[in-house]
Enzyme design. Structure first.
Site, PDB file in Angstrom:
ATOM      1  N   CYS A 110       0.813  -1.224   0.000  1.00  0.00           N
ATOM      2  CA  CYS A 110       0.000   0.000   0.000  1.00  0.00           C
ATOM      3  C   CYS A 110       0.845   1.272   0.000  1.00  0.00           C
ATOM      4  O   CYS A 110       0.359   2.338  -0.361  1.00  0.00           O
ATOM      5  CB  CYS A 110      -0.945   0.009   1.192  1.00  0.00           C
ATOM      6  SG  CYS A 110      -2.016  -1.425   1.211  1.00  0.00           S
ATOM      7  N   HIS A 244      -3.324   7.192   2.696  1.00  0.00           N
ATOM      8  CA  HIS A 244      -3.850   5.906   2.233  1.00  0.00           C
ATOM      9  C   HIS A 244      -5.233   5.685   2.850  1.00  0.00           C
ATOM     10  O   HIS A 244      -5.437   5.916   4.041  1.00  0.00           O
ATOM     11  CB  HIS A 244      -2.873   4.804   2.648  1.00  0.00           C
ATOM     12  CG  HIS A 244      -3.353   3.424   2.348  1.00  0.00           C
ATOM     13  ND1 HIS A 244      -3.995   3.087   1.177  1.00  0.00           N
ATOM     14  CD2 HIS A 244      -3.281   2.275   3.078  1.00  0.00           C
ATOM     15  CE1 HIS A 244      -4.287   1.805   1.203  1.00  0.00           C
ATOM     16  NE2 HIS A 244      -3.873   1.293   2.345  1.00  0.00           N
ATOM     17  N   ASN A 274     -10.323   0.291  -0.044  1.00  0.00           N
ATOM     18  CA  ASN A 274      -8.861   0.334   0.025  1.00  0.00           C
ATOM     19  C   ASN A 274      -8.304  -0.198  -1.291  1.00  0.00           C
ATOM     20  O   ASN A 274      -8.420  -1.387  -1.577  1.00  0.00           O
ATOM     21  CB  ASN A 274      -8.420  -0.522   1.218  1.00  0.00           C
ATOM     22  CG  ASN A 274      -6.923  -0.637   1.364  1.00  0.00           C
ATOM     23  OD1 ASN A 274      -6.163  -0.321   0.447  1.00  0.00           O
ATOM     24  ND2 ASN A 274      -6.487  -1.111   2.521  1.00  0.00           N
TER      25      ASN A 274
HETATM   26  O1  UT7 Z   1      -4.052  -1.378   3.382  1.00  0.00           O
HETATM   27  C1  UT7 Z   1      -3.304  -2.123   4.282  1.00  0.00           C
HETATM   28  C2  UT7 Z   1      -3.495  -1.603   5.637  1.00  0.00           C
HETATM   29  N1  UT7 Z   1      -4.701  -2.133   6.198  1.00  0.00           N
HETATM   30  C3  UT7 Z   1      -5.261  -1.552   7.251  1.00  0.00           C
HETATM   31  O2  UT7 Z   1      -4.805  -0.538   7.689  1.00  0.00           O
HETATM   32  C4  UT7 Z   1      -6.426  -2.248   7.910  1.00  0.00           C
HETATM   33  C5  UT7 Z   1      -6.424  -1.972   9.403  1.00  0.00           C
HETATM   34  N2  UT7 Z   1      -7.451  -2.714  10.129  1.00  0.00           N
HETATM   35  C6  UT7 Z   1      -8.756  -2.434  10.018  1.00  0.00           C
HETATM   36  O3  UT7 Z   1      -9.147  -1.563   9.268  1.00  0.00           O
HETATM   37  C7  UT7 Z   1      -9.719  -3.180  10.907  1.00  0.00           C
HETATM   38  O4  UT7 Z   1      -8.996  -3.902  11.893  1.00  0.00           O
HETATM   39  C8  UT7 Z   1     -10.654  -4.148  10.128  1.00  0.00           C
HETATM   40  C9  UT7 Z   1     -11.613  -3.361   9.278  1.00  0.00           C
HETATM   41  C10 UT7 Z   1      -9.821  -5.089   9.271  1.00  0.00           C
HETATM   42  C11 UT7 Z   1     -11.465  -4.994  11.118  1.00  0.00           C
HETATM   43  O5  UT7 Z   1     -12.186  -4.133  11.989  1.00  0.00           O
HETATM   44  P1  UT7 Z   1     -12.130  -4.350  13.566  1.00  0.00           P
HETATM   45  O6  UT7 Z   1     -12.967  -3.339  14.165  1.00  0.00           O
HETATM   46  O7  UT7 Z   1     -10.681  -4.400  13.976  1.00  0.00           O
HETATM   47  O8  UT7 Z   1     -12.830  -5.757  13.729  1.00  0.00           O
HETATM   48  P2  UT7 Z   1     -12.282  -7.075  14.417  1.00  0.00           P
HETATM   49  O9  UT7 Z   1     -11.350  -7.799  13.521  1.00  0.00           O
HETATM   50  O10 UT7 Z   1     -11.813  -6.770  15.810  1.00  0.00           O
HETATM   51  O11 UT7 Z   1     -13.621  -7.907  14.542  1.00  0.00           O
HETATM   52  C12 UT7 Z   1     -14.670  -7.475  15.425  1.00  0.00           C
HETATM   53  C13 UT7 Z   1     -15.873  -8.380  15.176  1.00  0.00           C
HETATM   54  C14 UT7 Z   1     -15.529  -9.861  15.153  1.00  0.00           C
HETATM   55  O12 UT7 Z   1     -16.622 -10.557  15.734  1.00  0.00           O
HETATM   56  P3  UT7 Z   1     -16.565 -11.067  17.244  1.00  0.00           P
HETATM   57  O13 UT7 Z   1     -15.402 -11.988  17.310  1.00  0.00           O
HETATM   58  O14 UT7 Z   1     -16.387  -9.848  18.086  1.00  0.00           O
HETATM   59  O15 UT7 Z   1     -17.881 -11.752  17.418  1.00  0.00           O
HETATM   60  C15 UT7 Z   1     -15.455 -10.189  13.707  1.00  0.00           C
HETATM   61  O16 UT7 Z   1     -15.739 -11.548  13.436  1.00  0.00           O
HETATM   62  O17 UT7 Z   1     -16.407  -8.075  13.882  1.00  0.00           O
HETATM   63  C16 UT7 Z   1     -16.531  -9.288  13.145  1.00  0.00           C
HETATM   64  N3  UT7 Z   1     -16.378  -8.974  11.739  1.00  0.00           N
HETATM   65  C17 UT7 Z   1     -17.405  -8.642  10.968  1.00  0.00           C
HETATM   66  N4  UT7 Z   1     -18.720  -8.514  11.220  1.00  0.00           N
HETATM   67  C18 UT7 Z   1     -19.506  -8.164  10.201  1.00  0.00           C
HETATM   68  C19 UT7 Z   1     -15.237  -8.962  11.018  1.00  0.00           C
HETATM   69  N5  UT7 Z   1     -15.536  -8.609   9.755  1.00  0.00           N
HETATM   70  C20 UT7 Z   1     -16.858  -8.422   9.691  1.00  0.00           C
HETATM   71  C21 UT7 Z   1     -17.733  -8.048   8.670  1.00  0.00           C
HETATM   72  N6  UT7 Z   1     -19.050  -7.922   8.960  1.00  0.00           N
HETATM   73  N7  UT7 Z   1     -17.314  -7.803   7.407  1.00  0.00           N
END
Ligand code: UT7
Length: 317
Positions: A110, A244, A274
């Site tokens: 990225c 980004h 992204n």
């Molecule tokens: O370009 C390269 C650089 N990339 C980045 O900078 C990405 C940085 N990270 C992020 O943007 C975020 O961490 C994500 C968008 C990838 C994930 O968001 P988050 O708030 O960190 O979610 P999480 O991984 O902590 O998941 C929270 C909950 C989980 O459920 P439980 O375990 O709490 O029941 C996930 O299973 O959200 C769930 N979850 C979803 N729910 C609905 C994960 N993805 C989804 C989804 N829809 N698409």
């Protein structure tokens, strides 16, 4: 170091996939994606490649710069999702626009566009290099596991390009690499050698979202502070931030920690998701075409992601 931006361009494939479209494929919702990531829709290729996006963005950048392809002395493209490793995306663009100059690709995920820009700036200080085309182009949709809701809702396809020439507008820059595959890994195609004894890697993007999130916020804040200091400026001097587009919450956290008003940040993640290395040049092109830019404006650009890597530069428009 001395450069000036002469023109910018961008391109996205026509097909738009909304969050509700994705909710039909994986267990997700428009509400979750908008709140946690900030994406409302993204453009996804139904046939075009990263090479073809790059050529379209490049043509638009040439028009915006008001120059012909044969005036370009070098083409550098950043990509992690090209159809072929060889010919390169830059080589494809060279032929597509009718240029004859050398052309090569760089890969820093990225952060790739800013690594490519840094490389281009070095070339501009050498004789024989007066105008350089720098591109970021990605078909992220080919790298995604479309059954994995934690990644498939984030990414989109597109390309951005810029033509740069000699000037005095590259005030400071910084590129960083923190090697390792624990947080993000994006495998490339591997054949099936009968002699290779390790298991094949998973074929899709792996990302530890929360670790990447923390890395991203820290890097934006530190890299922007550093290039601003190195340019002899203060944060209040910055007119626009082109960062980004990975997660709207990353941008909001960084804005708060830097005490830079959100209005100074270009935000288009809602429309494109992204797009990896394409995201910074696409956002720069949007800013350039918005009518909000004036000659002399100070723009800080920054990116972060796989590698792990990060980069920032402060330019005067
Ligand atoms: O370009 C390269 C650089 N990339 C980045 O900078 C990405 C940085 N990270 C992020 O943007 C975020 O961490 C994500 C968008 C990838 C994930 O968001 P988050 O708030 O960190 O979610 P999480 O991984 O902590 O998941 C929270 C909950 C989980 O459920 P439980 O375990 O709490 O029941 C996930 O299973 O959200 C769930 N979850 C979803 N729910 C609905 C994960 N993805 C989804 C989804 N829809 N698409």
């Amino acid at each position: 170091m001395s450069i000036r931006f002469l023109g910018t361009g961008s391109y996205v494939p026509e097909k738009i996939i909304t969050n509700n479209d994705l909710a039909k494929i994986v267990d997700t919702s428009d509400e979750w994606i908008v709140q946690r990531v900030g994406v409302k829709e993204r453009h996804v290729s139904t046939g075009e490649t990263a090479e073809e996006f790059a050529a379209q963005a490049a043509k638009r950048a040439l028009i915006s710069a008001g120059i012909f392809a044969d005036e370009i002395d070098l083409i550098i493209a950043a990509t992690i999702s090209s159809e072929c490793v060889c010919p390169t995306v830059a080589g494809y663009v060279q032929k597509a626009i009718g240029a004859t100059c050398p052309a090569f690709d760089v890969n820093s995920a990225c952060s790739g566009f800013l690594f490519a820009l840094e490389t281009a700036v070095s070339y501009l200080s050498r004789p024989g290099y007066g105008k350089i085309l720098v591109i970021g182009s990605e078909r992220m949709s080919k790298l995604i596991d479309w059954a994995d809701r934690s990644t498939c809702v984030i990414f989109g396809d597109g390309a951005g390009a810029a033509v740069i020439g000699k000037g005095d507008g590259y005030l400071a820059s910084k590129i960083n690499t923190y090697g390792g595959n624990e947080v993000i890994e994006i495998p490339s195609f591997s054949g099936s050698s009968p002699f290779f004894e390790k298991d094949a890697k998973h074929p899709y993007i792996f990302m530890d979202g929360q670790e990447t999130f923390k890395f991203a916020v820290n890097r934006i804040v530190e890299d922007i502070k550093q290039v601003t200091y190195d340019a002899g400026l203060i944060l209040d001097d910055i007119d626009h931030v082109v960062t980004h587009q990975a997660n709207i919450r990353i941008i909001e956290f960084a804005a708060k920690r830097l005490k830079i008003p959100m209005e100074k940040f270009v935000v288009n993640i809602d429309k494109y998701g992204n797009t990896s290395s394409a995201s910074v040049p696409m956002a720069l092109d949007e800013l350039a075409r918005s009518g909000k830019l004036e000659r002399g404006d100070k723009i800080v650009m920054c990116a972060f992601g796989g590698g792990l890597s990060s980069a920032a530069c402060l330019i005067e428009w």
